[in-house]
Scaffold this active site. Structure first.
Site, mmCIF file in Angstrom:
data_model
loop_
_atom_site.group_PDB
_atom_site.id
_atom_site.type_symbol
_atom_site.label_atom_id
_atom_site.label_comp_id
_atom_site.label_asym_id
_atom_site.label_seq_id
_atom_site.Cartn_x
_atom_site.Cartn_y
_atom_site.Cartn_z
ATOM 1 N N GLU A 16 -15.098 12.272 7.839
ATOM 2 C CA GLU A 16 -14.011 11.792 8.704
ATOM 3 C C GLU A 16 -13.228 12.979 9.249
ATOM 4 O O GLU A 16 -12.847 13.877 8.487
ATOM 5 C CB GLU A 16 -13.090 10.856 7.911
ATOM 6 N N TYR A 49 -7.691 7.493 14.717
ATOM 7 C CA TYR A 49 -6.933 7.039 15.888
ATOM 8 C C TYR A 49 -5.475 7.054 15.471
ATOM 9 O O TYR A 49 -5.142 6.552 14.389
ATOM 10 C CB TYR A 49 -7.391 5.612 16.177
ATOM 11 N N ARG A 107 -5.531 -1.876 11.455
ATOM 12 C CA ARG A 107 -4.211 -2.229 11.959
ATOM 13 C C ARG A 107 -3.390 -0.971 12.216
ATOM 14 O O ARG A 107 -2.651 -0.880 13.181
ATOM 15 C CB ARG A 107 -3.483 -3.109 10.937
ATOM 16 N N GLY A 108 -3.537 0.017 11.328
ATOM 17 C CA GLY A 108 -2.728 1.233 11.433
ATOM 18 C C GLY A 108 -1.524 1.143 10.515
ATOM 19 O O GLY A 108 -1.105 0.039 10.121
ATOM 20 N N ASP A 109 -1.017 2.305 10.143
ATOM 21 C CA ASP A 109 0.175 2.342 9.280
ATOM 22 C C ASP A 109 1.411 2.015 10.101
ATOM 23 O O ASP A 109 1.566 2.523 11.211
ATOM 24 C CB ASP A 109 0.318 3.715 8.634
ATOM 25 N N HIS A 148 -4.087 -2.989 -1.126
ATOM 26 C CA HIS A 148 -3.284 -2.347 -0.073
ATOM 27 C C HIS A 148 -1.829 -2.312 -0.529
ATOM 28 O O HIS A 148 -1.356 -3.254 -1.184
ATOM 29 C CB HIS A 148 -3.439 -3.144 1.238
ATOM 30 N N LYS A 164 -11.780 -10.116 7.291
ATOM 31 C CA LYS A 164 -12.299 -9.060 8.171
ATOM 32 C C LYS A 164 -13.814 -9.220 8.328
ATOM 33 O O LYS A 164 -14.355 -9.030 9.417
ATOM 34 C CB LYS A 164 -11.967 -7.676 7.608
ATOM 35 N N GLN A 175 -10.327 3.046 1.003
ATOM 36 C CA GLN A 175 -9.254 4.024 0.845
ATOM 37 C C GLN A 175 -9.685 5.009 -0.238
ATOM 38 O O GLN A 175 -10.502 4.664 -1.110
ATOM 39 C CB GLN A 175 -7.978 3.268 0.411
HETATM 40 P P1 FAD Z 1 -5.091 -4.907 7.660
HETATM 41 O O1 FAD Z 1 -6.489 -5.288 7.375
HETATM 42 O O2 FAD Z 1 -4.403 -5.652 8.747
HETATM 43 O O3 FAD Z 1 -4.282 -5.030 6.293
HETATM 44 C C1 FAD Z 1 -2.900 -4.694 6.207
HETATM 45 C C2 FAD Z 1 -2.208 -5.628 5.233
HETATM 46 O O4 FAD Z 1 -2.246 -6.965 5.747
HETATM 47 C C3 FAD Z 1 -2.890 -5.693 3.870
HETATM 48 O O5 FAD Z 1 -1.896 -5.859 2.896
HETATM 49 C C4 FAD Z 1 -3.775 -6.926 3.954
HETATM 50 O O6 FAD Z 1 -4.015 -7.536 2.701
HETATM 51 C C5 FAD Z 1 -2.991 -7.826 4.894
HETATM 52 N N1 FAD Z 1 -3.863 -8.622 5.764
HETATM 53 C C6 FAD Z 1 -5.032 -8.222 6.340
HETATM 54 N N2 FAD Z 1 -5.557 -9.212 7.084
HETATM 55 C C7 FAD Z 1 -4.698 -10.253 6.991
HETATM 56 C C8 FAD Z 1 -4.690 -11.549 7.549
HETATM 57 N N3 FAD Z 1 -5.668 -11.943 8.377
HETATM 58 N N4 FAD Z 1 -3.653 -12.366 7.238
HETATM 59 C C9 FAD Z 1 -2.653 -11.946 6.428
HETATM 60 N N5 FAD Z 1 -2.615 -10.717 5.860
HETATM 61 C C10 FAD Z 1 -3.619 -9.885 6.143
HETATM 62 N N6 FAD Z 1 -4.665 4.568 10.024
HETATM 63 C C11 FAD Z 1 -4.500 5.034 11.283
HETATM 64 O O7 FAD Z 1 -3.396 4.961 11.810
HETATM 65 N N7 FAD Z 1 -5.544 5.558 11.999
HETATM 66 C C12 FAD Z 1 -6.800 5.653 11.462
HETATM 67 O O8 FAD Z 1 -7.720 6.134 12.133
HETATM 68 C C13 FAD Z 1 -7.005 5.188 10.130
HETATM 69 N N8 FAD Z 1 -8.230 5.234 9.551
HETATM 70 C C14 FAD Z 1 -8.417 4.706 8.293
HETATM 71 C C15 FAD Z 1 -9.702 4.696 7.738
HETATM 72 C C16 FAD Z 1 -9.915 4.156 6.469
HETATM 73 C C17 FAD Z 1 -11.321 4.161 5.903
HETATM 74 C C18 FAD Z 1 -8.825 3.630 5.729
HETATM 75 C C19 FAD Z 1 -9.053 3.056 4.362
HETATM 76 C C20 FAD Z 1 -7.561 3.618 6.280
HETATM 77 C C21 FAD Z 1 -7.327 4.145 7.558
HETATM 78 N N9 FAD Z 1 -6.066 4.130 8.160
HETATM 79 C C22 FAD Z 1 -5.885 4.631 9.433
HETATM 80 C C23 FAD Z 1 -4.915 3.608 7.429
HETATM 81 C C24 FAD Z 1 -4.740 2.100 7.700
HETATM 82 O O9 FAD Z 1 -4.459 1.882 9.060
HETATM 83 C C25 FAD Z 1 -3.596 1.628 6.834
HETATM 84 O O10 FAD Z 1 -4.026 1.559 5.485
HETATM 85 C C26 FAD Z 1 -2.890 0.351 7.254
HETATM 86 O O11 FAD Z 1 -1.711 0.223 6.458
HETATM 87 C C27 FAD Z 1 -3.694 -0.915 7.067
HETATM 88 O O12 FAD Z 1 -4.748 -0.962 7.923
HETATM 89 P P2 FAD Z 1 -5.861 -2.119 7.786
HETATM 90 O O13 FAD Z 1 -6.760 -1.973 8.924
HETATM 91 O O14 FAD Z 1 -6.438 -2.147 6.435
HETATM 92 O O15 FAD Z 1 -4.925 -3.399 7.992
#
Ligand code: FAD
Length: 290
Positions: A16, A49, A107-109, A148, A164, A175
């Site tokens: 990465e 991203y 989703r992003g942080d 998470h 997902k 993670q």
């Molecule tokens: P989500 O899947 O939306 O999850 C976020 C929270 O919402 C979790 O608590 C989950 O349980 C909950 N949730 C998920 N889906 C639902 C639903 N349908 N209904 C209700 N609750 C739900 N960040 C960046 O900004 N840029 C990057 O390029 C980046 N790359 C990453 C790559 C990897 C491999 C990992 C593990 C993380 C990366 N991150 C990145 C960090 C990531 O964006 C954060 O961890 C963020 O807080 C959550 O992203 P997510 O896509 O898991 O979100």
């Protein structure tokens, strides 16, 4: 090539990197990092991203370089949280035009000082995955061996992980973690609730003791006591600390492979030394088992 197709045939090695934030000099440095990473024959290189969505052009540019110049499979991350549908469409179109087949939906942080506007259109990674379905990318998503940080329970997080997959994710990348038992628990529980996609463990060697607190705050990852002891004893000896960090990561990797992990994703974060340190230690493992 599509990552799900590669995973169906073999164990994957992936790295990465993150795109430049500014300036041609930084950009050139990252391109040379990609050239150097290519020497380890990764199955794909992923490019992050920005959580704020601001450097999406840079993500596309770096993914393009990985795919079309370095001739390696690119996995472009997209974060839906800060984006509008128009922005996502524009990035997805640009990726398609460049022949990039793989996208990691995130989703992003949430930015510090969270604004209500964030996640207005794509509340979760699964919403982004659904939106991207017509593009026919191979979609991946993130998952969390220790849950998470925002989720109330591991089980609730697993249910969301399943959403997902239902929304189109064909593989997951975890993670970072330092205790493999969390990964095994995640895989076991995921299979129990019907998640079938490969779950690739994400490994980030911990070689700098200063990162312990940051890792805990950002990812909630626990550091096992034995490892923590070694870090604390040798915290003021950077060369020893590096050996400890790399060898611990190698121990994790070999244990993961022995127990059937479908690949290893190394968070090298533009540091070729990390890839070099790990790949040189496990050359034969890579040769025979990947
Ligand atoms: P989500 O899947 O939306 O999850 C976020 C929270 O919402 C979790 O608590 C989950 O349980 C909950 N949730 C998920 N889906 C639902 C639903 N349908 N209904 C209700 N609750 C739900 N960040 C960046 O900004 N840029 C990057 O390029 C980046 N790359 C990453 C790559 C990897 C491999 C990992 C593990 C993380 C990366 N991150 C990145 C960090 C990531 O964006 C954060 O961890 C963020 O807080 C959550 O992203 P997510 O896509 O898991 O979100």
């Amino acid at each position: 090539m599509r990552i799900d197709e590669i995973l169906a045939k073999k164990r994957t090695l992936s790295f990465e990197v993150f795109p430049p934030k500014k300036g041609a000099e930084e950009r050139d440095k990252i391109l040379s990092v990609i050239d150097a990473l290519k020497a380890f024959s990764p199955d794909f290189i992923s490019v992050t991203y920005g959580a704020g969505g601001s450097n999406s052009k840079n993500t596309v540019e770096i993914a393009d370089y990985i795919q079309n110049t370095a001739k390696c499979n690119a996995l472009a991350h997209i974060t839906g949280g800060p984006s509008t549908p128009e922005q996502v469409r524009s990035v997805a179109d640009a990726l398609r035009e460049r022949g990039i087949e793989n996208v990691l939906c995130l989703r992003g942080d949430r930015p510090v000082g969270y604004e209500a506007e964030y996640c207005r259109y794509f509340a979760h990674a699964s919403d982004l995955a659904q939106f991207l379905a017509p593009y026919r990318f191979t979609l991946g998503a993130a998952c969390y061996p220790e849950g998470h940080t925002e989720c109330e329970s591991l089980y609730a997080d697993l249910v969301n992980m399943k959403k997902k997959e239902e929304a189109g994710a064909k593989f997951f990348i975890t993670q970072l973690f330092y205790d493999n038992s969390y990964y095994y628990r995640l895989v076991g529980e995921a299979r129990r609730i019907g998640i079938t996609a490969p779950i690739i463990p994400g490994i980030m060697p911990l070689v700098n003791p200063k990162n312990i607190r940051r890792i805990k705050e950002m990812c909630g990852s626990a550091i096992p006591l034995e490892f923590r002891n070694m870090i604390e004893i040798y915290a003021s000896r950077p060369a020893v600390m590096e050996e400890i960090g790399y060898n611990y990561a190698v121990y994790q990797i070999i244990d993961l492979i022995a127990k059937g992990a479908p690949g290893i994703h190394l968070y090298v974060m533009n540091n070729v030394k990390t890839a070099q340190a790990i790949c040189s230690r496990i050359g034969r493992v890579l040769h025979e088992l990947f």
